[in-house]
Design a protein around this motif. Structure first.
Motif, PDB file in Angstrom:
ATOM      1  N   MET A   1       3.880   3.016  -5.707  1.00 29.09           N
ATOM      2  CA  MET A   1       3.037   2.004  -6.321  1.00 29.09           C
ATOM      3  C   MET A   1       1.739   2.654  -6.738  1.00 29.09           C
ATOM      4  N   ASN A   2       1.301   2.355  -7.934  1.00 26.38           N
ATOM      5  CA  ASN A   2       0.018   2.840  -8.416  1.00 26.38           C
ATOM      6  C   ASN A   2      -1.052   1.819  -8.065  1.00 26.38           C
ATOM      7  N   PHE A   3      -2.030   2.252  -7.296  1.00 28.43           N
ATOM      8  CA  PHE A   3      -3.103   1.362  -6.881  1.00 28.43           C
ATOM      9  C   PHE A   3      -4.284   1.518  -7.819  1.00 28.43           C
ATOM     10  N   ASN A   4      -5.003   0.405  -8.051  1.00 26.23           N
ATOM     11  CA  ASN A   4      -6.222   0.507  -8.854  1.00 26.23           C
ATOM     12  C   ASN A   4      -7.431   0.383  -7.944  1.00 26.23           C
ATOM     13  N   SER A   5      -8.568   0.775  -8.441  1.00 24.58           N
ATOM     14  CA  SER A   5      -9.772   0.806  -7.613  1.00 24.58           C
ATOM     15  C   SER A   5     -10.547  -0.503  -7.639  1.00 24.58           C
TER      16      SER A   5
ATOM     17  N   ARG B   1       1.757  -7.485  -4.064  1.00 23.68           N
ATOM     18  CA  ARG B   1       3.085  -6.988  -4.436  1.00 23.68           C
ATOM     19  C   ARG B   1       4.166  -7.689  -3.626  1.00 23.68           C
TER      20      ARG B   1
ATOM     21  N   ILE C   1      -6.624  -1.740  -1.292  1.00 16.30           N
ATOM     22  CA  ILE C   1      -5.198  -1.400  -1.290  1.00 16.30           C
ATOM     23  C   ILE C   1      -4.385  -2.412  -0.503  1.00 16.30           C
TER      24      ILE C   1
ATOM     25  N   LEU D   1       5.584   2.587   0.210  1.00 13.83           N
ATOM     26  CA  LEU D   1       4.454   2.650  -0.719  1.00 13.83           C
ATOM     27  C   LEU D   1       3.593   3.893  -0.528  1.00 13.83           C
TER      28      LEU D   1
ATOM     29  N   GLN E   1      -3.744  -5.366  -2.632  1.00 12.37           N
ATOM     30  CA  GLN E   1      -2.760  -5.067  -3.671  1.00 12.37           C
ATOM     31  C   GLN E   1      -1.351  -5.062  -3.089  1.00 12.37           C
TER      32      GLN E   1
END
Length: 121
Positions: A1-5, A16, A9, A42, A12
């Protein structure tokens, strides 16, 4: 999974898992992956997954059966939709309305585009 800032986390991860519940991947009273399984899936620390599960449990979306793991609450999908709708109307819609005003988009024009997008999906 690509996490954003832009968001923690663990939140997020909770989002999901909520998405998976809404999509029917996990049904009411169905077991979800253990904290360790989800963390491994993840690629995050197990403590981060624990925070995510705690957040979902506090919201009544999942519950723990001692010794058996975590399960989806019978009304989880309804709770998720209600919460997300409230967040949409509180945070997203005002920005959409502001942009519509700035761009001169009418409600009728937006409605037409939404109908067209709905027909395509």
């Amino acid at each position: 999974m690509n996490f954003n800032s832009n968001k923690a986390i663990y939140l997020q991860m909770a989002d999901r898992l909520s998405d998976d519940i809404l999509a029917g991947r996990y049904g009411p009273d169905e077991r979800i992956p253990s904290v360790r399984e989800y963390a491994g899936e993840l690629g995050v620390n197990a403590n981060t997954a624990v925070k995510s599960y705690d957040e979902l449990a506090r919201a009544g979306i999942i519950y723990n059966r001692r010794g058996l793991g975590y399960f989806v609450s019978s009304d989880a999908a309804e709770r998720i939709r209600k919460s997300r709708r409230e967040e949409f109307f509180r945070n997203t819609l005002p920005e959409v309305a502001r942009q519509m005003h700035l761009l001169g988009i009418t409600v009728e024009e937006m409605t037409q585009h939404l109908k067209e997008a709905d027909a395509q999906s």
